[in-house]
Design an enzyme around this catalytic site. Structure first.
Site, PDB file in Angstrom:
ATOM      1  N   ASP A 405       0.823  -1.205   0.000  1.00  0.00           N
ATOM      2  CA  ASP A 405       0.000   0.000   0.000  1.00  0.00           C
ATOM      3  C   ASP A 405       0.859   1.257   0.000  1.00  0.00           C
ATOM      4  OD1 ASP A 405      -2.691   1.303   0.472  1.00  0.00           O
ATOM      5  OD2 ASP A 405      -1.628   1.993   2.264  1.00  0.00           O
ATOM      6  N   GLU A 458       0.983  -0.533  -5.100  1.00  0.00           N
ATOM      7  CA  GLU A 458       0.049   0.558  -5.365  1.00  0.00           C
ATOM      8  C   GLU A 458       0.902   1.819  -5.492  1.00  0.00           C
ATOM      9  OE1 GLU A 458      -3.564   3.175  -3.474  1.00  0.00           O
ATOM     10  OE2 GLU A 458      -1.932   2.404  -2.263  1.00  0.00           O
TER      11      GLU A 458
END
Length: 719
Positions: A405, A458
């Site tokens: 993330d 990401e």
């Protein structure tokens, strides 16, 4: 003899070397035993075999007892303490035991190269020097004193002050008779002499259910894995050339029990795994399941990187879930958050009274977007803590991949910061070189230790080489989320159809860079929360147009180069925005338009998996060729997906609500082409416009076909 000052420090719990005083020690020609038992009236020492060794005398009213032993050999002792009112307590003296960690552990830990930290740190049930108990180890190099506290010692920090290994700053103690299920924390006195709020164990393998925040001693892992066939398949495969279609799930709100409570892992397995198999997805990606304190954070502010959250039951349940998924042919991806951590008192922030895990300078150590702390990636102990955590999930729970993330926030020192609020790197630039080195080392360790696993970033910027191997100068990820695809296509489809002709490049532009990385096309949770509306309501037009456009969009996406990701609920056109507070609106499947969208997704997944042309060159430019890129006035796009030794697939997408009859298009070869997908089929709730199942191309490949309104069709040669 102990000096009064030393006795006072010991009783108050401030002595920095209690192992030198407590336990069994030489005293002249014999041995003496000392033990801290606050509030006890009388204490008797016995050997583990049951032989009485001494009646101990109170040396200090605070609870320090001592006595000469009748035994000649230094060994662990068992104490019997009598308390006012007649209560008594038997326990084995922890200070009679030697250390568990050894010099080689110190060496590799200090070097930052230890790749089995999770076998050494945290709480481990074991037998040590003839006794059953738990070994505790925690890193707190700047602390004046560290104690493990729990119900087993009345949360009294004077009772189990730990041994400090000065070379590494690790504190350890073996506590006999403490077993699995015991709640514990660490009581830490910082370098300024101030006692900190009790800290959870950074390496805890299990935690209490929120709002409680203690760590829990986990049992020795006992799951017997039988998923070798699944692991062998992926170890031999090139994932870039495999079908990868990901169902993104928030475990707490996919479904709930009749009372509205979270499903535990076994119940979730009984429902979710068969559903994913039926829908044709290849992987489940869970939003973070590491322990976290605050439900609305969705797990992205974790306080327990090594512990599956207690919300869904015991950790062994998660192992069973992964096992069941693998046996069904489904891979498991975890969202992993090494970018930042919350500043809850019981967490990592100021862990030993100093900026230990985080940067001390807030210009590098504080995240303004999330009010969280940023890991000090340049500190080898911190990097090792995170790298080991990545390895832990692959080893302990057999997860197939980590989706990392907020990588962009890690890569740029000026991320979300104004001028003067950030520090440049040693070359004067904005790149976070320490974070780059960490990500490269993590990826090298992950791929090197666990063949067949993957990592996914990401990353929302144009940072070069995200999915390039680290040894070639890249970050070393296997895949990168294609945030540009998500943004551009959704912007295009929000527009009224009459205006789309002026924004044709919102669709075509992505193919200019589609093969610069190994991309995943994400339609993720971030797009359907906080006022952004569900995917259905992002589509323009009336209800019929919204459903038709969404079906056409999914079919276009499944025909577009790149692996696929769809957030739960969007596969049946959830109307409401997603909320972590409730289950998805499964009742919508009683209505034809919603079940039609679900059927489209199911059929797309099956086509994607069965047609090599749709997946085997997802990351390579030679698998894609435009057939029609400039039909802006018609809002039509057409391309061919191809791969050696397999039939090609032509994808034609149309985004106006009119039917295109007699539309001319040159196909890659002459002959009969079967219509294998039509998002406007009546079975899906569409108008049923199509080509009666086939299209005929002449000798030059020229074909005349019908393109449905707001529809995508796929064709393949009828061979």
């Amino acid at each position: 003899m102990l000096s009064p000052d030393r006795i006072e420090r010991l009783v108050q719990g401030f002595d920095d070397d209690p192992f030198a005083l407590l336990g069994v020690h030489p005293d002249g020609k014999g041995l003496v035993a000392r033990v801290m038992l606050p509030e006890a009236e009388a204490v008797t020492a016995y050997t583990l075999a049951g032989k009485k060794a001494a009646e101990l005398e109170r040396l200090h009213p605070g609870g320090l007892f001592a006595g000469k032993l009748s035994i000649r050999k230094r060994q662990p002792l068992r104490y019997h303490a009598v308390y006012p009112g007649g209560g008594d307590y038997w326990f084995i003296d922890p200070y009679s035991f030697g250390p568990v960690l050894g010099p080689m552990d110190d060496y590799y830990i200090a070097e930052g190269s230890h790749v089995r930290l999770f076998d050494k740190m945290g709480a481990h049930v074991m037998e040590h020097e003839g006794a059953e108990g738990t070994h505790f180890a925690v890193w707190a190099p700047n602390a004046k004193r560290v104690s493990v506290v729990g119900d087993f010692n009345r949360w009294d920090g004077r009772r189990h002050v730990m041994r400090c290994r000065r070379d590494t700053g690790i504190w350890e103690i073996f506590v006999p008779q403490v077993g699995a299920g015991a709640a514990y924390k660490y009581e830490i006195i910082g370098p300024d002499g101030v006692t900190l709020p009790l800290k959870a164990d950074p390496f805890a393998f299990r935690s209490e259910l929120r709002p409680a925040t203690a760590s829990v001693v986990a049992p020795v892992p006992s799951h017997a894995w039988t998923d070798q066939a699944h692991r062998d398949h992926w170890a031999k495969a090139d994932p870039r050339r495999q079908p990868i279609s990901i169902y993104e799930v928030h475990a707490g709100s996919w479904q709930r029990d009749p009372d509205g409570n979270f499903l535990h892992w076994d119940a979730l397995a009984e429902r979710l795994i068969p559903y994913v198999v039926e829908m044709g997805f290849t992987h489940i990606e869970f939003m973070p399941i590491s322990e976290y304190p605050y439900d609305p954070s969705w797990g992205y502010q974790t306080t327990g990187l090594y512990a599956p959250t207690a919300r869904f039951g015991e950790p062994e349940g998660f192992a069973r879930f992964v096992e069941g998924a693998h046996r069904a042919g489904i891979g498991i991806i975890l969202d992993w958050v090494p970018a930042h951590f919350p500043v809850d008192d019981h967490g990592l922030a100021q862990f030993d009274g100093t900026a230990l895990y985080e940067h001390a300078d807030p210009r590098k150590g504080f995240h303004p977007d999330w009010n969280t702390a940023i890991y000090n990636f340049g500190r080898r102990e911190v990097s090792s803590f995170l790298v080991n955590n990545a390895l832990f999930w692959a080893e302990r729970y057999h997860v197939d991949a980590l989706r990392v993330d907020a990588v962009a926030s890690m890569l740029y020192l000026d991320y979300s910061r104004k001028e003067g609020e950030w520090l440049p790197n040693e070359h004067g630039g904005r790149e976070n070189l320490e974070a780059v080195a960490f990500l490269q080392s993590m990826n090298k360790a992950f791929y090197g230790s666990h063949p067949g696993t993957m990592t996914m970033a990401e990353e929302s910027t144009s940072w070069p080489g995200v999915s390039l191997p680290a040894h070639e100068g890249g970050l070393g990820f296997g895949f990168k989320w294609n945030m540009g695809f998500m943004h551009d296509t959704l912007e295009y489809l929000k527009r009224e159809p009459i205006h789309r002709q002026h924004h044709h490049n919102d669709i075509t532009f992505g193919l200019l860079y589609a093969f610069s990385e190994n991309f995943i096309l994400p339609l993720s949770h971030d797009e359907v929360v906080h006022g952004k509306a569900s995917l259905l309501h992002k589509m323009s037009g009336d209800d019929w147009q919204k459903f038709a456009t969404l079906r056409a969009y999914y079919a276009m996406m499944w025909g577009y180069p790149g692996k696929k990701l769809l957030f739960m609920g969007q596969e049946f056109a959830q109307r409401a925005e997603w909320s972590e507070e409730r289950a998805l609106d499964w009742h919508l499947l009683d209505h034809g338009p919603h079940s039609g969208v679900q059927s489209v997704v199911r059929d797309l997944n099956r086509l994607y998996r069965s047609m090599p042309a749709l997946h085997a060159r997802d990351c390579e430019g030679d698998g894609f060729e435009w057939l029609l890129a400039d039909a802006a006035a018609d809002s039509v796009f057409a391309w061919v997906r191809k791969v050696p030794d397999a039939p090609p697939v032509v994808v034609i997408s149309h985004f106006t609500p009119v039917t295109r009859h007699g539309y001319g298009l040159r196909l890659p070869m002459e002959g009969v082409w079967r219509e294998i997908m039509n998002s406007d089929a009546s079975d899906y709730g569409g108008s049923g416009v199509g080509n009666a199942g086939r299209v005929i191309a002449g000798p030059d490949g020229w074909a005349t076909l019908t393109i449905p309104p707001l529809g995508t069709i796929m064709l393949t040669p009828d061979v």
